[in-house]
Write a protein that holds these residues in place. Structure first.
Motif, short mmCIF file in Angstrom:
data_model
loop_
_atom_site.label_atom_id
_atom_site.label_comp_id
_atom_site.label_asym_id
_atom_site.label_seq_id
_atom_site.Cartn_x
_atom_site.Cartn_y
_atom_site.Cartn_z
N ALA A 143 -10.83 0.50 0.87
CA ALA A 143 -10.39 -0.81 1.39
C ALA A 143 -11.65 -1.60 1.69
CB ALA A 143 -9.54 -0.63 2.64
N HIS B 297 -4.68 -7.21 1.94
CA HIS B 297 -4.38 -6.67 3.27
C HIS B 297 -5.10 -7.46 4.36
CE1 HIS B 297 -3.89 -3.35 6.24
NE2 HIS B 297 -5.18 -3.48 6.50
N ILE C 6 -7.73 -1.66 -2.26
CA ILE C 6 -7.21 -2.56 -1.23
C ILE C 6 -8.30 -3.59 -0.94
CG2 ILE C 6 -6.44 -2.73 1.18
CD1 ILE C 6 -5.52 0.29 0.81
N LEU D 249 -0.99 4.80 -1.13
CA LEU D 249 -1.41 5.71 -0.06
C LEU D 249 -0.67 7.04 -0.15
CD1 LEU D 249 -1.99 3.37 3.03
CD2 LEU D 249 -3.59 4.08 1.24
N ALA E 200 -3.92 -4.21 -3.50
CA ALA E 200 -3.20 -4.72 -2.33
C ALA E 200 -4.08 -5.76 -1.65
CB ALA E 200 -2.87 -3.58 -1.37
N THR F 11 0.81 -1.23 0.00
CA THR F 11 0.00 0.00 0.00
C THR F 11 0.84 1.28 0.00
OG1 THR F 11 -0.11 0.05 2.41
CG2 THR F 11 -1.87 -1.13 1.26
N SER G 298 0.14 -6.55 2.65
CA SER G 298 -0.08 -5.52 3.66
C SER G 298 -0.79 -6.16 4.85
CB SER G 298 -0.93 -4.39 3.06
OG SER G 298 -1.16 -3.38 4.01
N LYS H 54 -7.05 5.95 3.30
CA LYS H 54 -7.65 4.60 3.20
C LYS H 54 -8.96 4.62 3.97
CE LYS H 54 -6.59 -0.27 4.56
NZ LYS H 54 -7.20 -0.56 5.88
#
Ligand code: G3H
Ligand code: 13P
Ligand code: ZN
Ligand code: NA
Length: 311
Positions: A21, A80, A45, A9, A78, A5, A100, A254
């Motif tokens: 996200a 996460h 994300i 970000l 990503a 990320t 992540s 995020k």
């Protein structure tokens, strides 16, 4: 591509927008989210909670996300871990293909939160995995920990610089009035976000990405659909979109969304079942749910996040 990320970000910070996200638990959710991101050229994300990992299994979720990356090669994605409760779970996800992780030590004493987050960072950074941590307590239900409204504890801006310096985390989740789930404010209570605390945190951490949990808007369209077709969710209420948009223009980079996905799917499936009592092929109602997730995510990208065209 599958990325951590860091860059997404940072670009969000500089561009005055936020990356969505979204919590993923099954194939339809992964497809709905990533189709919207592909069409709107938005970074994303995809986040997996401990509960998601228990429900769908680590390998299935990783493979679903790998498939989404392959099908949408232009979208920076990503993978996460959401609310990792321990070093061990963070390590399992780092070893198992996540890019992540969040270590959530927000319910622990400050010193323990620092120590464990620092340990996660030390391990994660060896593998180019980014780390999110949290300071302050959100009201409502945070995984297994129940935090009552009265002990909701906003993030203390006086702690953030020490925390970030000592742990080396890449982003920080803060408590400014959001909470998890579909009941974020009491009936009659005026929704409020402490953007003044966000501003104070941002001034102490210049250029550093901030994360908002519990940031679903609990879209009235879907609450009404649920209630119209046999559901019972009176007084479900979320964070107004314009407040989230304000936060996204500031240091928030995020924005976490799970409840809006749950509501969109449940509303549309309830309606589908009501309108088609003779249908029994899951592809029909799950297909409708997938389209609802896609449209809802596209709406969020355009109206709340501001990340269209940033892929
Ligand atoms: O923060 C909580 C997320 O909405 C994930 O919820 O733990 O039920 O998967 P879950
Ligand atoms: P919502 O319940 O508001 O969707 O929040 C989701 C979240 O914070 C996941 O970590
Ligand atoms: Zn959360
Ligand atoms: Na921002």
């Amino acid at each position: 591509p599958l990325v951590n990320t860091k860059e997404m970000l940072q670009k969000a910070y500089e561009g005055g927008y936020a990356v969505g996200a979204f919590n993923v638990n099954d194939m339809e959710i992964v497809q709905g989210i990533t189709e919207a991101c592909s069409e709107l050229k938005a970074p994303v994300i995809l986040q997996v909670s401990a509960g998601a990992r228990k429900y769908a299994n680590h390998t299935y979720l990783v493979k679903l996300v790998e498939a989404a990356v392959k099908e949408n090669p232009d979208v920076p994605m990503a993978l996460h871990l959401d609310h990792g409760p321990s070093f061990e779970l963070c390590k399992a996800c780092i070893d198992g293909g996540f890019t992540s992780v969040m270590f959530d030590g927000s319910s622990k004493p400050y010193g323990e939160n620092v120590e464990e987050a620092r340990r996660v960072v030390e391990y994660a950074h060896k593998y180019n995995v980014t780390v999110e941590a949290e300071l302050g307590k959100l009201a409502g239900i945070e995984d297994d920990v129940q935090v009552g409204d009265d002990d909701a504890q906003f993030t203390d801006p006086g702690e953030v610089q020490d925390f970030v310096t000592r742990t080396g985390v890449d982003s920080l989740a803060i408590a400014i009035g959001t909470s998890h789930g579909a009941y974020k404010f009491k009936p009659g209570q005026q929704p409020k976000l402490r953007l003044d605390i966000l501003q104070e945190v941002a001034s102490r951490l210049p250029g550093f990405p901030i994360v908002l949990h519990g940031a679903s808007s609990v879209l009235p369209e879907f609450v009404e659909m649920v209630n119209q077709y046999g559901g019972k969710m009176p007084d479900a209420i979320g964070i107004p979109e314009e407040m989230l948009r304000e936060a996204a223009k500031m240091a928030v980079c995020k924005i976490n969304v799970d409840s809006d996905i749950r509501l969109a799917m449940t509303g549309v499936i309830r309606k589908y079942m009501f309108e088609h009592p003779d249908h029994f092929d899951p592809r029909q109602y799950l297909g409708a749910a997938r389209t609802a997730v896609k449209d809802m995510v596209a709406h969020k990208i355009n109206v709340v996040l501001g990340c269209a065209g940033k892929a």
